[in-house]
Design a protein around this motif. Structure first.
Motif, PDB file in Angstrom:
ATOM      1  N   MET A 187       0.754  -1.059  -0.113  1.00 51.16           N
ATOM      2  CA  MET A 187       0.201   0.125  -0.030  1.00 51.16           C
ATOM      3  C   MET A 187       0.862   1.339  -0.045  1.00 51.16           C
ATOM      4  O   MET A 187       0.592   2.268  -0.781  1.00 51.16           O
ATOM      5  CB  MET A 187      -1.068   0.053   1.407  1.00 51.16           C
ATOM      6  N   GLU A 188       1.885   1.030   0.777  1.00 51.61           N
ATOM      7  CA  GLU A 188       2.821   2.307   0.662  1.00 51.61           C
ATOM      8  C   GLU A 188       3.317   2.628  -0.775  1.00 51.61           C
ATOM      9  O   GLU A 188       3.502   3.855  -1.134  1.00 51.61           O
ATOM     10  CB  GLU A 188       3.847   2.225   1.788  1.00 51.61           C
ATOM     11  N   GLN A 189       3.816   1.480  -1.441  1.00 51.65           N
ATOM     12  CA  GLN A 189       4.495   1.603  -2.636  1.00 51.65           C
ATOM     13  C   GLN A 189       3.543   2.246  -3.812  1.00 51.65           C
ATOM     14  O   GLN A 189       3.926   3.017  -4.569  1.00 51.65           O
ATOM     15  CB  GLN A 189       5.074   0.229  -3.016  1.00 51.65           C
ATOM     16  N   MET A 190       2.218   1.580  -3.558  1.00 53.35           N
ATOM     17  CA  MET A 190       1.129   2.293  -4.319  1.00 53.35           C
ATOM     18  C   MET A 190       1.025   3.810  -3.990  1.00 53.35           C
ATOM     19  O   MET A 190       0.932   4.365  -4.990  1.00 53.35           O
ATOM     20  CB  MET A 190      -0.065   1.397  -4.223  1.00 53.35           C
ATOM     21  N   ASN A 191       1.035   3.995  -2.836  1.00 59.36           N
ATOM     22  CA  ASN A 191       0.593   5.450  -2.542  1.00 59.36           C
ATOM     23  C   ASN A 191       2.121   6.469  -3.170  1.00 59.36           C
ATOM     24  O   ASN A 191       1.599   7.276  -3.705  1.00 59.36           O
ATOM     25  CB  ASN A 191       0.821   5.699  -0.889  1.00 59.36           C
ATOM     26  N   PHE A 192       3.124   6.010  -3.127  1.00 59.14           N
ATOM     27  CA  PHE A 192       4.360   6.657  -3.479  1.00 59.14           C
ATOM     28  C   PHE A 192       4.093   6.829  -5.012  1.00 59.14           C
ATOM     29  O   PHE A 192       4.488   7.671  -5.836  1.00 59.14           O
ATOM     30  CB  PHE A 192       5.718   5.944  -3.151  1.00 59.14           C
ATOM     31  N   THR A 193       3.711   5.690  -5.698  1.00 56.14           N
ATOM     32  CA  THR A 193       3.641   5.695  -7.096  1.00 56.14           C
ATOM     33  C   THR A 193       2.406   6.559  -7.591  1.00 56.14           C
ATOM     34  O   THR A 193       2.405   7.204  -8.621  1.00 56.14           O
ATOM     35  CB  THR A 193       3.365   4.283  -7.751  1.00 56.14           C
ATOM     36  N   LEU A 194       1.167   6.834  -6.978  1.00 57.87           N
ATOM     37  CA  LEU A 194       0.398   7.318  -7.184  1.00 57.87           C
ATOM     38  C   LEU A 194       0.665   8.818  -7.307  1.00 57.87           C
ATOM     39  O   LEU A 194       0.389   9.775  -8.311  1.00 57.87           O
ATOM     40  CB  LEU A 194      -1.069   7.057  -6.156  1.00 57.87           C
TER      41      LEU A 194
ATOM     42  N   ILE B 256      -3.229   9.241 -13.704  1.00 55.06           N
ATOM     43  CA  ILE B 256      -3.667   9.714 -12.579  1.00 55.06           C
ATOM     44  C   ILE B 256      -4.096  11.112 -12.746  1.00 55.06           C
ATOM     45  O   ILE B 256      -3.075  12.090 -12.928  1.00 55.06           O
ATOM     46  CB  ILE B 256      -2.875   9.380 -11.396  1.00 55.06           C
ATOM     47  N   GLN B 257      -5.260  11.640 -12.374  1.00 61.16           N
ATOM     48  CA  GLN B 257      -5.585  13.091 -12.492  1.00 61.16           C
ATOM     49  C   GLN B 257      -5.772  13.537 -10.945  1.00 61.16           C
ATOM     50  O   GLN B 257      -5.432  14.831 -10.891  1.00 61.16           O
ATOM     51  CB  GLN B 257      -6.696  13.354 -13.458  1.00 61.16           C
ATOM     52  N   PHE B 258      -6.220  12.938 -10.270  1.00 61.74           N
ATOM     53  CA  PHE B 258      -6.691  13.257  -9.080  1.00 61.74           C
ATOM     54  C   PHE B 258      -6.639  12.218  -7.710  1.00 61.74           C
ATOM     55  O   PHE B 258      -7.045  11.028  -8.017  1.00 61.74           O
ATOM     56  CB  PHE B 258      -8.148  13.815  -8.833  1.00 61.74           C
ATOM     57  N   VAL B 259      -6.267  12.527  -6.634  1.00 58.69           N
ATOM     58  CA  VAL B 259      -6.295  11.510  -5.683  1.00 58.69           C
ATOM     59  C   VAL B 259      -6.729  12.153  -4.305  1.00 58.69           C
ATOM     60  O   VAL B 259      -6.373  13.270  -3.841  1.00 58.69           O
ATOM     61  CB  VAL B 259      -4.761  10.716  -5.230  1.00 58.69           C
TER      62      VAL B 259
ATOM     63  N   LEU C 289     -10.827   7.877  -2.777  1.00 63.58           N
ATOM     64  CA  LEU C 289     -11.031   8.110  -4.384  1.00 63.58           C
ATOM     65  C   LEU C 289      -9.965   8.426  -5.158  1.00 63.58           C
ATOM     66  O   LEU C 289      -9.167   9.454  -4.828  1.00 63.58           O
ATOM     67  CB  LEU C 289     -12.358   9.130  -4.522  1.00 63.58           C
ATOM     68  N   PHE C 290      -9.992   8.147  -6.284  1.00 66.81           N
ATOM     69  CA  PHE C 290      -9.008   8.737  -7.392  1.00 66.81           C
ATOM     70  C   PHE C 290      -9.552   8.750  -8.929  1.00 66.81           C
ATOM     71  O   PHE C 290     -10.690   8.062  -8.935  1.00 66.81           O
ATOM     72  CB  PHE C 290      -7.580   7.969  -7.458  1.00 66.81           C
ATOM     73  N   ILE C 291      -9.248   9.586  -9.551  1.00 71.33           N
ATOM     74  CA  ILE C 291      -9.692   9.732 -10.806  1.00 71.33           C
ATOM     75  C   ILE C 291      -8.518   9.408 -11.754  1.00 71.33           C
ATOM     76  O   ILE C 291      -7.442   9.989 -11.777  1.00 71.33           O
ATOM     77  CB  ILE C 291     -10.086  11.009 -11.057  1.00 71.33           C
ATOM     78  N   PHE C 292      -9.143   8.618 -12.782  1.00 74.40           N
ATOM     79  CA  PHE C 292      -7.906   7.901 -13.567  1.00 74.40           C
ATOM     80  C   PHE C 292      -8.307   8.263 -15.125  1.00 74.40           C
ATOM     81  O   PHE C 292      -9.534   8.154 -15.431  1.00 74.40           O
ATOM     82  CB  PHE C 292      -7.756   6.450 -13.359  1.00 74.40           C
ATOM     83  N   ILE C 293      -7.506   8.711 -15.954  1.00 72.81           N
ATOM     84  CA  ILE C 293      -8.122   8.913 -17.499  1.00 72.81           C
ATOM     85  C   ILE C 293      -7.515   7.629 -18.177  1.00 72.81           C
ATOM     86  O   ILE C 293      -6.087   7.641 -18.184  1.00 72.81           O
ATOM     87  CB  ILE C 293      -7.556  10.245 -17.970  1.00 72.81           C
ATOM     88  N   ASP C 294      -8.306   6.853 -18.687  1.00 71.69           N
ATOM     89  CA  ASP C 294      -7.765   5.646 -19.637  1.00 71.69           C
ATOM     90  C   ASP C 294      -7.210   6.185 -20.710  1.00 71.69           C
ATOM     91  O   ASP C 294      -7.715   7.205 -21.508  1.00 71.69           O
ATOM     92  CB  ASP C 294      -8.993   4.750 -19.690  1.00 71.69           C
ATOM     93  N   GLU C 295      -6.292   5.381 -21.301  1.00 72.97           N
ATOM     94  CA  GLU C 295      -5.529   5.775 -22.531  1.00 72.97           C
ATOM     95  C   GLU C 295      -6.211   5.251 -23.729  1.00 72.97           C
ATOM     96  O   GLU C 295      -6.314   6.152 -24.625  1.00 72.97           O
ATOM     97  CB  GLU C 295      -4.210   4.774 -22.448  1.00 72.97           C
ATOM     98  N   VAL C 296      -7.204   4.416 -23.837  1.00 72.88           N
ATOM     99  CA  VAL C 296      -7.960   3.933 -24.794  1.00 72.88           C
ATOM    100  C   VAL C 296      -9.092   5.250 -25.201  1.00 72.88           C
ATOM    101  O   VAL C 296      -8.930   5.718 -26.309  1.00 72.88           O
ATOM    102  CB  VAL C 296      -8.610   2.644 -24.537  1.00 72.88           C
ATOM    103  N   PHE C 297      -9.874   5.415 -24.405  1.00 67.91           N
ATOM    104  CA  PHE C 297     -11.116   6.074 -24.735  1.00 67.91           C
ATOM    105  C   PHE C 297     -10.862   7.655 -24.220  1.00 67.91           C
ATOM    106  O   PHE C 297     -11.729   8.452 -24.275  1.00 67.91           O
ATOM    107  CB  PHE C 297     -12.360   5.726 -24.071  1.00 67.91           C
ATOM    108  N   GLU C 298      -9.840   7.705 -23.494  1.00 66.49           N
ATOM    109  CA  GLU C 298      -9.640   9.109 -22.690  1.00 66.49           C
ATOM    110  C   GLU C 298     -10.840   9.710 -21.732  1.00 66.49           C
ATOM    111  O   GLU C 298     -11.140  10.830 -21.835  1.00 66.49           O
ATOM    112  CB  GLU C 298      -9.189  10.239 -23.727  1.00 66.49           C
ATOM    113  N   LEU C 299     -11.448   8.799 -21.274  1.00 67.10           N
ATOM    114  CA  LEU C 299     -12.488   9.013 -20.290  1.00 67.10           C
ATOM    115  C   LEU C 299     -11.877   8.883 -18.803  1.00 67.10           C
ATOM    116  O   LEU C 299     -11.269   8.310 -18.299  1.00 67.10           O
ATOM    117  CB  LEU C 299     -13.659   7.796 -20.473  1.00 67.10           C
TER     118      LEU C 299
ATOM    119  N   ARG D 246     -12.362   3.716  -6.435  1.00 70.25           N
ATOM    120  CA  ARG D 246     -12.139   3.808  -5.125  1.00 70.25           C
ATOM    121  C   ARG D 246     -10.721   3.137  -4.789  1.00 70.25           C
ATOM    122  O   ARG D 246     -10.288   2.290  -5.418  1.00 70.25           O
ATOM    123  CB  ARG D 246     -13.192   2.718  -4.202  1.00 70.25           C
ATOM    124  N   LEU D 247     -10.000   4.007  -3.883  1.00 70.09           N
ATOM    125  CA  LEU D 247      -8.580   3.511  -3.605  1.00 70.09           C
ATOM    126  C   LEU D 247      -8.599   2.023  -2.941  1.00 70.09           C
ATOM    127  O   LEU D 247      -7.600   1.263  -3.353  1.00 70.09           O
ATOM    128  CB  LEU D 247      -7.935   4.563  -2.587  1.00 70.09           C
ATOM    129  N   SER D 248      -9.717   1.951  -2.214  1.00 70.82           N
ATOM    130  CA  SER D 248      -9.792   0.585  -1.581  1.00 70.82           C
ATOM    131  C   SER D 248      -9.904  -0.700  -2.746  1.00 70.82           C
ATOM    132  O   SER D 248      -9.476  -1.899  -2.318  1.00 70.82           O
ATOM    133  CB  SER D 248     -10.881   0.358  -0.687  1.00 70.82           C
TER     134      SER D 248
END
Length: 110
Positions: A42-49, A76-79, A85-95, A100-102
């Motif tokens: 979880m810590e490593q994911m936090n640093f990467t995010l 990643i756009q927002f954490v 919660l986090f907001i992710f923009i996908d590469e394919v459709f740019e949506l 949820r972080l969980s």
């Protein structure tokens, strides 16, 4: 003599329902429990995010949804740690996708 009309014999009339039922059973068998993460993961994911958010680097996200582990590529756009919660923009459709972080299992740089 009264004509009642003949009913046609329809041997495959119930097949769509059977296929739907079988597909549901197959999907249930493919479900996996959500993986449990240790503190280090979880810590490593936090640093990467955080790094992905500030540098706008592309990431591979693996997350758990409806009994399956899914993987997507994007940015990643927002954490929001407090709101889980986090907001992710996908590469394919740019949506924009709110997640949820969980539900997050892994985050790696491309």
């Amino acid at each position: 003599m009264e004509h009642r009309g003949m009913k046609k014999w329809r041997p495959f009339a119930t097949m769509p329902e059977q296929y739907t039922g079988l597909q549901e059973i197959i999907n249930k068998q493919a479900e996996v429990p959500q993986p449990l993460l240790i503190e280090e993961q979880m810590e490593q994911m936090n640093f990467t995010l955080i790094e992905a958010l500030h540098t706008n680097k592309q990431v591979y996200l693996t997350y758990y949804k409806q009994g399956r582990c899914m993987t997507e590529t994007g940015f990643i756009q927002f954490v929001d740690y407090l709101g889980d919660l986090f907001i992710f923009i996908d590469e394919v459709f740019e949506l924009k996708n709110k997640m949820r972080l969980s539900e997050l299992i892994d985050v790696r740089f491309v």
